[in-house]
Design an enzyme around this catalytic site. Structure first.
Site: not given
Ligand code: BDR
Ligand code: CA
Length: 325
Positions: A16, A21, A43, A126, A166-167, A252-253
């Site tokens: 996303d 990402d 996102n 991701t 979040f994901n 993160h991703d």
């Molecule tokens: C995740 O949430 C998104 O904002 C980032 O792309 C990442 O995948 C981190 O919590």
């Molecule tokens: Ca992401």
């Protein structure tokens, strides 16, 4: 693509974009054979994550199909993260519009067909797990056909709530389908591994000012674009945290990609993990069973615990340099 890499894994990215990402796409293109990119709402809304995936495909000259997938979570209301990634999802860089359209709007079917046609590939999600969860529901054979799933999400603490990342928070029901699919107690399951790059490990991988400058120092428009993206991403992160809590945005991703392509950079522990879907205060939590009791459930998840951040960022720089034209 970087040459001399033995056994480049085959990866299907589900993402996303999103700043991190975008870096995951670059890392996957450099270190793996990317058999396709599927987009999901997360996102930012789906039209925008798809646009951004197409932009990244152009920017690195990647020849792989991009399919758009689900435009909203299975049950939860659509909720986005413009406060982190900006309205466009990739604020911070002047990026041209895509030169080519999406290859299909059938992302879930594309995942199913690709996993069946080409066994042994890695699914690397991701973003929210809507596409993968839906694909697993429609095609329960998929978890046993893939080499594994390496996802960014979850952790022992949260960023959208005290306990939810979040994901997972964005689509807990879809995430639960994915984690359950790898549970050894689920009938018919002989799949794995499911690798979780959660916040515990991704917060060890920050876009510090010196790393942004190392990126900016590389030649080419990809490096310049990423440096601008990093400036914006780090700006929103630092503005949202206590002073001194972070040295930069958590990148993160790409760790979900590097866990497949460079597993030696990580330490992990195998745990039983379930997704909380209905708790008033805990929806979207990944409940990691840390007990040492013998009666605990058998592990369904390889939880990443540490990353060699210096080595991982060096690889990101190598990947960016690879596409610097
Ligand atoms: C995740 O949430 C998104 O904002 C980032 O792309 C990442 O995948 C981190 O919590
Ligand atoms: Ca992401």
């Amino acid at each position: 693509m970087l040459t001399g890499m033995p056994d480049r894994p085959r990866i299907l990215l589900d993402c996303d974009p999103g700043h991190d990402d975008a870096v995951a796409i670059v890392a996957a293109a450099a270190f793996a054979d990317v058999v396709g990119i599927v987009t999901v709402a997360g996102n930012v809304p789906l039209d925008r994550t798809t646009h951004n995936a197409l932009v990244m495909r152009d920017l690195i000259g990647l020849r792989t199909p991009v399919h758009s997938g689900c435009g909203r979570p299975l049950v939860a209301p659509p909720r986005h993260a413009g406060f982190i990634h900006g309205e466009s999802g990739l604020d911070g860089a002047q990026l041209p519009d895509p030169t080519t359209p999406v290859d299909g709007t059938d992302g879930v079917e594309f995942i199913i067909e690709t996993c069946r046609a080409s066994e042994g590939l890695w699914l690397v999600p991701t973003g929210p797990l809507t596409n993968i969860g839906t694909a697993f529901r429609l095609a329960p054979d998929l978890p046993t056909r893939v080499a594994g799933v390496s996802l960014m999400g979850g952790g022992s603490f949260g960023n959208r709530s005290a306990v939810a990342e979040f994901n997972i928070w964005a689509d807990p029901e879809a995430a639960a389908i994915v984690f359950d699919a790898f549970d050894p107690s689920t009938p018919g399951t002989s799949a794995g591994p499911l690798i979780m790059a959660g916040l515990d490990v991704t917060h060890q991988f920050q876009v510090t000012p010196d790393r942004i400058e190392m990126t900016r120092a590389l030649p080419g428009r990809l490096a310049a674009a990423l440096a601008g993206l990093f400036d914006f991403f780090t700006g929103t992160y630092l503005a949202r945290h206590d002073e001194g809590a972070l040295a930069g945005a958590a990148l993160h991703d790409p760790l979900a990609v590097l866990a497949v392509t460079h597993p030696h950079l990580f330490e992990s522990t195998d745990r039983h993990v379930v997704v909380e879907t209905s708790g008033e205060h805990t929806a979207g939590m990944t409940v990691i069973d840390e007990r040492r009791l013998l009666e605990r459930s058998e592990a369904n998840c390889r939880v990443l615990t540490t990353v060699d951040a210096e080595a991982a960022f060096a690889l990101i720089l190598d990947a960016v340099a690879e596409f610097s034209v």
